[in-house]
Design an enzyme around this catalytic site. Structure first.
Site, PDB file in Angstrom:
ATOM      1  N   LYS A  22     -14.658   8.110  -4.375  1.00 47.38           N
ATOM      2  CA  LYS A  22     -15.962   8.395  -3.764  1.00 47.38           C
ATOM      3  C   LYS A  22     -16.466   9.773  -4.172  1.00 47.38           C
ATOM      4  O   LYS A  22     -17.649   9.953  -4.506  1.00 47.38           O
ATOM      5  CB  LYS A  22     -15.840   8.309  -2.241  1.00 47.38           C
ATOM      6  CG  LYS A  22     -15.487   6.934  -1.722  1.00 47.38           C
ATOM      7  CD  LYS A  22     -14.940   6.967  -0.295  1.00 47.38           C
ATOM      8  CE  LYS A  22     -14.319   5.637   0.079  1.00 47.38           C
ATOM      9  NZ  LYS A  22     -13.534   5.687   1.311  1.00 47.38           N
ATOM     10  N   LYS A  27       0.265  14.034   1.812  1.00 46.42           N
ATOM     11  CA  LYS A  27      -1.041  14.376   1.261  1.00 46.42           C
ATOM     12  C   LYS A  27      -1.202  15.891   1.079  1.00 46.42           C
ATOM     13  O   LYS A  27      -2.116  16.353   0.431  1.00 46.42           O
ATOM     14  CB  LYS A  27      -2.149  13.809   2.144  1.00 46.42           C
ATOM     15  CG  LYS A  27      -2.146  12.267   2.167  1.00 46.42           C
ATOM     16  CD  LYS A  27      -3.204  11.712   3.087  1.00 46.42           C
ATOM     17  CE  LYS A  27      -3.127  10.196   3.198  1.00 46.42           C
ATOM     18  NZ  LYS A  27      -3.517   9.484   1.977  1.00 46.42           N
ATOM     19  N   HIS A  39       0.794  -1.226   0.000  1.00 48.33           N
ATOM     20  CA  HIS A  39       0.000   0.000   0.000  1.00 48.33           C
ATOM     21  C   HIS A  39       0.825   1.273   0.000  1.00 48.33           C
ATOM     22  O   HIS A  39       0.250   2.367   0.063  1.00 48.33           O
ATOM     23  CB  HIS A  39      -0.929   0.032   1.225  1.00 48.33           C
ATOM     24  CG  HIS A  39      -2.128  -0.841   1.098  1.00 48.33           C
ATOM     25  ND1 HIS A  39      -3.275  -0.467   0.427  1.00 48.33           N
ATOM     26  CD2 HIS A  39      -2.371  -2.089   1.564  1.00 48.33           C
ATOM     27  CE1 HIS A  39      -4.170  -1.433   0.493  1.00 48.33           C
ATOM     28  NE2 HIS A  39      -3.644  -2.438   1.173  1.00 48.33           N
ATOM     29  N   THR A  70      -8.762   6.292  -2.266  1.00 46.39           N
ATOM     30  CA  THR A  70     -10.138   5.859  -2.550  1.00 46.39           C
ATOM     31  C   THR A  70     -11.117   7.013  -2.328  1.00 46.39           C
ATOM     32  O   THR A  70     -12.206   7.005  -2.890  1.00 46.39           O
ATOM     33  CB  THR A  70     -10.543   4.668  -1.664  1.00 46.39           C
ATOM     34  OG1 THR A  70     -10.273   4.982  -0.293  1.00 46.39           O
ATOM     35  CG2 THR A  70      -9.804   3.412  -2.061  1.00 46.39           C
ATOM     36  N   LYS A 102      -8.992  13.312   4.304  1.00 48.39           N
ATOM     37  CA  LYS A 102      -8.082  12.168   4.321  1.00 48.39           C
ATOM     38  C   LYS A 102      -7.209  12.304   5.550  1.00 48.39           C
ATOM     39  O   LYS A 102      -7.193  13.347   6.205  1.00 48.39           O
ATOM     40  CB  LYS A 102      -7.237  12.098   3.056  1.00 48.39           C
ATOM     41  CG  LYS A 102      -6.563  13.396   2.672  1.00 48.39           C
ATOM     42  CD  LYS A 102      -5.871  13.301   1.318  1.00 48.39           C
ATOM     43  CE  LYS A 102      -6.850  13.279   0.187  1.00 48.39           C
ATOM     44  NZ  LYS A 102      -6.744  12.071  -0.630  1.00 48.39           N
ATOM     45  N   ARG A 103      -6.479  11.253   5.851  1.00 44.64           N
ATOM     46  CA  ARG A 103      -5.555  11.298   6.978  1.00 44.64           C
ATOM     47  C   ARG A 103      -4.602  12.483   6.830  1.00 44.64           C
ATOM     48  O   ARG A 103      -4.174  12.813   5.729  1.00 44.64           O
ATOM     49  CB  ARG A 103      -4.781   9.979   7.033  1.00 44.64           C
ATOM     50  CG  ARG A 103      -3.829   9.824   8.176  1.00 44.64           C
ATOM     51  CD  ARG A 103      -3.440   8.345   8.310  1.00 44.64           C
ATOM     52  NE  ARG A 103      -3.042   7.758   7.046  1.00 44.64           N
ATOM     53  CZ  ARG A 103      -1.769   7.671   6.616  1.00 44.64           C
ATOM     54  NH1 ARG A 103      -0.787   8.140   7.360  1.00 44.64           N
ATOM     55  NH2 ARG A 103      -1.485   7.097   5.478  1.00 44.64           N
TER      56      ARG A 103
END
Length: 823
Positions: A669, A563, A365, A665, A557-558
C-alpha cells in the site's frame, strides 16, 4: 476471467437525481428533514441511497449464479478487516463525484459525511485486511464467492493511551446500526456443542450419533461486497450467535429475572468479541467454540444452498464448492465436513475423505511456531467429542497408509507429521490437520512459500511435492489508491487510461515519466498536499505540531517483536543523541510516525508502546534539537486512519527479521502510493525490490541464511551491546530516568528483553539499519532522484494487485471462472 474491456464505472444517474434520492431517504427512512438533520443522519441517508444500487446488485448477482451453476468459492476467515464501506462503494459504483456534487448542493462536504461511518474492525491486522481485499477482488472478477466469518458485536478494541500506556476500550461499531448489512433469519443454522457420542449398530452397519449437550443458533448477516464497475455484488456472510432457547418464562415468573436470560447471554458471548483473551482455560474454550461455530454454520449453509440447487445427490459437491481456509482458524471445518458426510449423509469414509480433500485448500500465513495453532486434545474432546474421534481416525489412516508407505518403520517422521503432538498434554496440531485435509497449501510471498516447504513442512512437501504453491498477496487499488488518494489518482488519469484500478498493469505507462521534471513536480506536489492534510490529523489526534516539509517516516502494523518497532525506536534514540551531542548534526528533519495495537496480553509489546510514547514525549518537547526530530504514536490505528496516512508517507518501514514476515501488505500500500521502502529481505519486500528496482528501495540487515547461521553459531546479544558504543548508550538510557524523570527503570524491560534474549535479533541489525537511514536521508535531499524513485514504485506495483492474487487462486487452486452478473 472477463475480457479486458474498459470497466471504469459510469454514473447511473445525475447529481440532481442522486440529491433527490438522498433527501427522500432522509425524510422517509430517517424521519427527519434537511434543516434538522445531523451529519450522522445525512450519512445514513446517503447509505440508503447507495443501497438502492447495492442490493439490486446482490439480487442480480445471486440470480445469475443460481442459473449458471458454476463452481463457487467459500472463503473461511475468522477476520475481515473491512474498514469503512461508503467511500469504496461509491468509487466502485462510479457514484463518488455524483454524490460529492449532490451533497455540496445541500451545503455538505462529502468528507465530513464519510467521517460519521465507524470502521468495521472485524480483524486484527494484515490477515483480516487481506481477506477484505480478496473478497473485493472476487466480486470485481465476477467469481461466484461468499466470505464467511463472525458477526462480532465488538471488533478489535479501541486503543487509548493513558500516561503513555495502551488502554483497551470496547469497539462498538454497531452502536447506531450498520446500514450495509441485512439479516437473513431464514438461513439460520443450529450448531451443536458438548455432549457425547453413541455408537449404533443397525443391520450390520456401525454408525455414530452425536448427542449434543447444548445447541446454539447461528444467525447470518449479509454485507454486500461491490465489485469495481458495480455489475457484480457478492456477499460477506457473518454469523451471530444466539441461544437456541432464547428465554425461560418459568424461571422469569418465579423471580429469576437475570437467570431467565442466562442461556441467551452465554450463547451470545460466542460472537461478542474478536479474539477473547485465551490465557485462561475459559478463554481457550471460547476461542475454540468461536472457530467451530462459524465453520460449522458455514458448511451447513454451503450444504443447504447446494441441495437447493442440485437436490439431495451430493456426487458433485466437491466439484461445485471450493473452501479456502484463511490460516488455521477454520481448520476444524475439515473434520466437520467429514462428520456431515459420514454421519448425516451416510458416505463411506474413503469417499467422504476424497470429497473433503478435493474441497479444501489452506493458506499458511506464518512461520512463527506460536502462531500455528494447537488445541488440547482433552478440550476438543470436551467441546466437540465427535470431531475428536474423526481427527484421530484421520490421523491413524494418514500415518498407517500414507506415511508408512513413504517412510516404512520411521517413527520419528510419524511423530513429526502426526496431527497429535505427544507430551505432558496431548495437543492437536491444526497446521498439520490443515495440510493433511487440503488438496493445496499456499504461502503468501515467494520467500515465505519456499520457507514453508524447506523449514516448516519439509516432510509434507516430500510426501506431496505438488501440494505446496505460492500466491503472493495483493491489495485492492480501488481502496488503496483510487479511494484513499484522490489527488494522485487524478494525476495518474491525466496520463493513462481511467480503468487502471481494474487493470493495474497500466500503471507501467507512468515509467517513461519518471525522469520528466514536470511530472516529478506534479507527483511531489500531490505528496506534499497529502502531508499538509495529515499534519492537521496529527495535531488533532496527538496535539503534536509537525512540518509537512519533514520526511514522514511511517511504521504502521500490528505491534509484535518480529516486526521490530523497537529497532525503529533505537534508531530514533540514536539520532536524538547525535543531535544532542552536536546541535549542528546534519540531517533532514524527520517525523517518525507509528500506528499499532498490541494484543492485550502481550506484555513486552505493550512495554515497547510505552517506551516509544515516553521517548516521543521527551523529544517533542526538547527545544535543543530545533524540531529536527518529531515522534508521534497515533492512537487507535485502523483502516480509516491508514487511508489518510498512507498517501502522506515518504518512507515505509518494513523491518521485520528476515524469514519472519510471511508477506506483508502494508508494504504494498505504501509503495503503491509513492513511499520508499526501507526494509529487510523478507516477505514481499523482496518482490517489491524486484519489481520497483533495487535502486528504488533501501535494503539492510541480515538475510535468512545469515539469521540461521548466527543462530547456529550461538547468538549472544550482550556481545553486540558491549561492542557498539552508540547502541550501548541508547540502551542504557532506557534503564535510567532520562525519559521518565524521577521514575528510573520504567523502560528497563525493553532493554532487558534486547540485551538478555533479543529473540528477533534487533541488535545485530542496528548498525546496518542506521546506515540505511543515512541513505534515505541523502536520497531525500536529491529531489529529482527521490521523485524518480517514488514514481517508479507507484508505476511498478501491478503485481501486488489483489486481482492478480485472486486470479492465481482461481486458476491454480480453486479452478473456478468468472460469471458476470446479467441485468
Amino acid at each position: 476471467m472477463p475480457s479486458k474491456k474498459s470497466v471504469a464505472p459510469t454514473p447511473a444517474l445525475t447529481a440532481e437525481q442522486f440529491k433527490t434520492s438522498v433527501v427522500k431517504h432522509l425524510r422517509t427512512t430517517l424521519g427527519t428533514y434537511e434543516e434538522k438533520a445531523s451529519k450522522q443522519a445525512w450519512n445514513k441517508a446517503l447509505a440508503a441511497a447507495i443501497n438502492e444500487f447495492v442490493f439490486e446488485g446482490v439480487s442480480r448477482t445471486r440470480k445469475t449464479h443460481a442459473n449458471v451453476g458454476a463452481r463457487a468459492v467459500h472463503y473461511l476467515s475468522l477476520e475481515f478487516l473491512m474498514g469503512r464501506l461508503m467511500s469504496n462503494n461509491l468509487q466502485n459504483l462510479g457514484l463518488y463525484s455524483v454524490a460529492e456534487e449532490a451533497l455540496k448542493s445541500l451545503g455538505l462536504e462529502i468528507a465530513d459525511v464519510l467521517e460519521e461511518e465507524p470502521d468495521m474492525a472485524l480483524g486484527n491486522g494484515g490477515l483480516g485486511r487481506l481477506a477484505a481485499c480478496f473478497i473485493d477482488s472476487m466480486a470485481t472478477l465476477s467469481i461466484p464467492a461468499v466470505g464467511y466469518g463472525i458477526h462480532y458485536e465488538h471488533g478489535l478494541f479501541r486503543q487509548e493511551f493513558h500516561k503513555g500506556r495502551q488502554v483497551e476500550r470496547p469497539d462498538q461499531w454497531r452502536e447506531f446500526g450498520n446500514p450495509w448489512e441485512i439479516c437473513r433469519p431464514e438461513s439460520a443454522q443450529v450448531i451443536k456443542l458438548y455432549g457425547y457420542v453413541e455408537t449404533v449398530y443397525e443391520q450390520g452397519k456401525l454408525s455414530k450419533v452425536w448427542h449434543p449437550g447444548r445447541t446454539i443458533r447461528a444467525i447470518p448477516w449479509d454485507i454486500p461486497v461491490v465489485g469495481y464497475g458495480g455489475q457484480n455484488v457478492n456477499v460477506l456472510r457473518l454469523w451471530e450467535s444466539r441461544a437456541d432457547k432464547f428465554f425461560d418464562w418459568d424461571v422469569f415468573n418465579s423471580g429469576g429475572y437475570v437467570d431467565a436470560y442466562s442461556e441467551s447471554v452465554e450463547a451470545e458471548t460466542i460472537s461478542k468479541v474478536l479474539y477473547p483473551n485465551d490465557e485462561t482455560d475459559a478463554g481457550k474454550e471460547l476461542r475454540l467454540i468461536q472457530q467451530y461455530f462459524f465453520s460449522a454454520a458455514s458448511i451447513a449453509d454451503v450444504m443447504r444452498r447446494y441441495k437447493a440447487a442440485n437436490g439431495e445427490d451430493l456426487a458433485n459437491f466437491a466439484k461445485l464448492n471450493a473452501m479456502q481456509l484463511n490460516d488455521t482458524h477454520p481448520a476444524i471445518a475439515i473434520p466437520e465436513l467429514m462428520r456431515v458426510l459420514v454421519d448425516e449423509e451416510n458416505f463411506a469414509w474413503d469417499e467422504a475423505w476424497a470429497m473433503t480433500r478435493e474441497t479444501f485448500s489452506y493458506t499458511n500465513h506464518t512461520l512463527l511456531p506460536e502462531a500455528l495453532e494447537k488445541w488440547s486434545l482433552k478440550l476438543i474432546e470436551k467441546v466437540l467429542p465427535r470431531h475428536m474421534e474423526i481427527i484421530l481416525e484421520i490421523n491413524s489412516r494418514f500415518l498407517t497408509q500414507e506415511v508408512e508407505t513413504m517412510w516404512p518403520g520411521n517413527n520419528d517422521i510419524k511423530r513429526k507429521l502426526s496431527i497429535v503432538e505427544e507430551g505432558a498434554e496431548q495437543m492437536i496440531r491444526m497446521g498439520n490437520l490443515s495440510v493433511i485435509g487440503s488438496h493445496t497449501v499456499n504461502g503468501v510471498a515467494q520467500i515465505h512459500s519456499d520457507l514453508v516447504k524447506k523449514d516448516l513442512f519439509p516432510e509434507f512437501d516430500a510426501l506431496w511435492p505438488n501440494k505446496f504453491v505460492n500466491v503472493t498477496n495483493g491489495i485492492t487499488p480501488r481502496r488503496w489508491m483510487k479511494a484513499c488518494n484522490p489527488r494522485l489518482s487524478a494525476l495518474i488519469e491525466q496520463h493513462i487510461d481511467t480503468d487502471w484500478p481494474r487493470y493495474l498493469e497500466k500503471l507501467t505507462g507512468l515509467k517513461p515519466l519518471a525522469d520528466d521534471q514536470a511530472f516529478q513536480d506534479s507527483f511531489m506536489a500531490v505528496k506534499h498536499e497529502n502531508k499538509v492534510d495529515f499534519v492537521k490529523e496529527i495535531k488533532t489526534l496527538t496535539g503534536v505540531d509537525v512540518s509537512a516539509d519533514a520526511i514522514f517516516d511511517v511504521q504502521i502494523k500490528r505491534l509484535h517483536e518480529y516486526k521490530r518497532q523497537h529497532l525503529n525506536l533505537l534508531h530514533i534514540m540514536a539520532l536524538y543523541r547525535r543531535v544532542l551531542i552536536d546541535p549542528n548534526y546534519d540531517m533532514h528533519p524527520r517525523v517518525f510516525i507509528f500506528g499499532a495495537k498490541a494484543a492485550p496480553g502481550y506484555k513486552i509489546a505493550k512495554e515497547i508502546i510505552f517506551a516509544i510514547n515516553k521517548v516521543a514525549e521527551k523529544i517533542n518537547n526538547d527545544r535543543r534539537i530545533n524540531d529536527k526530530i518529531k515522534v508521534v504514536f497515533l492512537p487507535n490505528y485502523r483502516v480509516s486512519l491508514a487511508e489518510k496516512l498512507i498517501p502522506a508517507a515518504d518512507v515505509s518501514e518494513q523491518i521485520s527479521l528476515a524469514g519472519k514476515e510471511a508477506s506483508g501488505t502494508g508494504n504494498m500500500k505504501l509503495a503503491l502510493n509513492g513511499a520508499i521502502t526501507i526494509g529487510t529481505m523478507d516477505g514481499a519486500n523482496i518482490e517489491i525490490a524486484e519489481e520497483a528496482g533495487s535502486d528504488n528501495v533501501v535494503i539492510f540487515g541480515m538475510e535468512v541464511d545469515d539469521v540461521v547461521a548466527l543462530k547456529n553459531k550461538g547468538y549472544h546479544p550482550a556481545d553486540y551491546y558491549r561492542s557498539n558504543e552508540e547502541l550501548k548508550a541508547v540502551l542504557d538510557w532506557l534503564e535510567g530516568d532520562f525519559f521518565t524523570p524521577g521514575e528510573p527503570g520504567l523502560l528497563a524491560e525493553v532493554k532487558r528483553n534486547l540485551v538478555e534474549s533479543d529473540p528477533f535479533m534487533v541488535l545485530p541489525d542496528f548498525e546496518s539499519y542506521c546506515e540505511a537511514h543515512q541513505k534515505i536521508d541523502a536520497l531525500y535531499r536529491d529531489k529529482k532522484a527521490w521523485a524518480k524513485a517514488a514514481i517508479l514504485n507507484t508505476a511498478s506495483l501491478a503485481k501486488f494487485n489483489s486481482d492478480r492474487s485472486i486470479q492465481d487462486y482461481a486458476q491454480n487452486i480453486w479452478h473456478v471462472k468468472g460469471v458476470e452478473a446479467k441485468s
